[in-house]
Each structure stands twice: as C-alpha cells, then as structure tokens.
Design an enzyme around this catalytic site. Sequence first.
Site, PDB file in Angstrom:
ATOM      1  CD  GLU A  50      -2.572  -1.677   2.194  1.00 34.80           C
ATOM      2  OE1 GLU A  50      -3.967  -1.768   2.739  1.00 34.80           O
ATOM      3  OE2 GLU A  50      -2.368  -1.821   3.563  1.00 34.80           O
ATOM      4  CD  GLU A  78      -3.273  -6.680   4.165  1.00 42.13           C
ATOM      5  OE1 GLU A  78      -3.108  -6.130   3.422  1.00 42.13           O
ATOM      6  OE2 GLU A  78      -3.315  -7.760   3.904  1.00 42.13           O
TER       7      GLU A  78
END
Length: 256
Positions: free
Chosen positions: A113, A133
């Site tokens: 990200e 995640e």
Amino acid sequence: MSALHLITDGPVAELRLDNPAKLNAFTTDMLAAIEPHCAAIEKDPAIRAVVISAEDAKAFCAGADIIAWSELGPWDFARHWVREGHRLFDRVARLSKPTVAAMGGHAFGGGLEFAATADIRVMAPSATLALPEASVGIVPGWSGTQRLIRLLGEPVVKEMALFGRRISAERAHALGFAAELADDPRARAFELAEALVGKSPCAIEVAKYMIHAAAGEDRSAMVEALGAGMIGQTADRTEGVAAFREKRKPEFPGNQ
C-alpha cells in the site's frame, strides 16, 4: 528516532524505510514521521523529486508491525491505526513533487500500500507483491482495497486479498504496476528522478494534479487547486486583493 528517514542532498530527496530487523514493517513512530517529512518536502523548493526506498534488500516493506497493532482495542485499531495510517499514506500519494518507489524486495500488506502511493515504481525481478492480511484475521486498511483497485484492477486485488496469491515482479510489470524491472531498483529510481530535474516543476506539478483528478485521487482538492492556480494569475485577483487592502470597491478588469 523514527526508522523512516528523509535524506535531502540535492534536488532528489529520499524517503527511506529503515527497520531491517522487522523487514521494514511500519511501526507507530514510522507512521508519525510521514507528516513532518511530507511537510518538509513540500516546503523545500530545491526538492524536485522524491525516491521512496528501503534499507533491506530482501524486503521493501513487510507491512505493518503486528506487535504495534495487535494489542490495540477494536476502536483504537480502527480509528488510530487504520484511519490515521490511511490518511498519512494519502499524504504521500498527494505530494506535489513526483515520486518514484524503488522496490528491491518484497512488498506485503501495508508495504504494498505504501509503494502504491508513488507515482511510478521500479521493482527488482525477484520482488513479489502480496496482501496477506486475511491470514492474521484482518483486512487491508491503508488503501489496499481502494487505490490498488485503480492500479492493479479488481480481479487481481481479489486474487491477492481473498485467495492469498502473490504477484511476481514480472506480472506486476505486465499489469503496469511496475514501470520497470531493474537489478538495482534504487539506482534506477534515482536515474528516473534525476531526469526530472531539468523539466518544468510547475508543469509537472499541474500535470500530476490533472492526472489525479481524472483518476479520482482526491478529485475535489485537485480541481480546486487547479482553479486556484488559474485565478491566482489573473488581474482580477490582483485588483481584488489591492481593493481589500485599500478598503475600496474593486474594479475588476476581467479578461485583460
């Protein structure tokens, strides 16, 4: 001292991740350093471009430090860690100066990200991308399901976030996420950044605003910034400010 350093030596600044013991995973201190570093970049007219790099050759960034967020309660995790991290990554993405990410190693979760905030990316052939995640019971929180959709496309992000698939550097390049593959991404990133030094900084900044507006990256702010830049050059603006200071009624000349 934060493990996110801003090195300014000449027209190309370097924003360097330096937490190799944890594969450059983001800590609270590293997140907190983003805002002052971005402010310093914006305020220094000598800086014409920024290279985003990392110390560890094995990992550009392994994501967010699990120890840093695992003890947070649900509210603090959502409000402080996720929301604040998202805001700070947006701050990097919306720098007025062009940015090049040098990805010498893997970029997972928050590291991917963070790389996505750059204008272009150079990857080592051995580097990979991942959104792991779900393997620890959480979801991407720093634009992994938002900005990455624009850069990689919905199907690819679903592969990564739902099915845990890693994306190779070769595929990232084919998808357009990586502008180039290079054995020494940092050196190549500096070459690309330094090539901008002889170009018009105003033209580059405005072009970046226009592209971001088209892509939906903070569109409202980009449109207003462009409008303010246009009106700021007019005789009407000069007359309006002068009239205010002289406490008189303005006489706008219009398009003259």
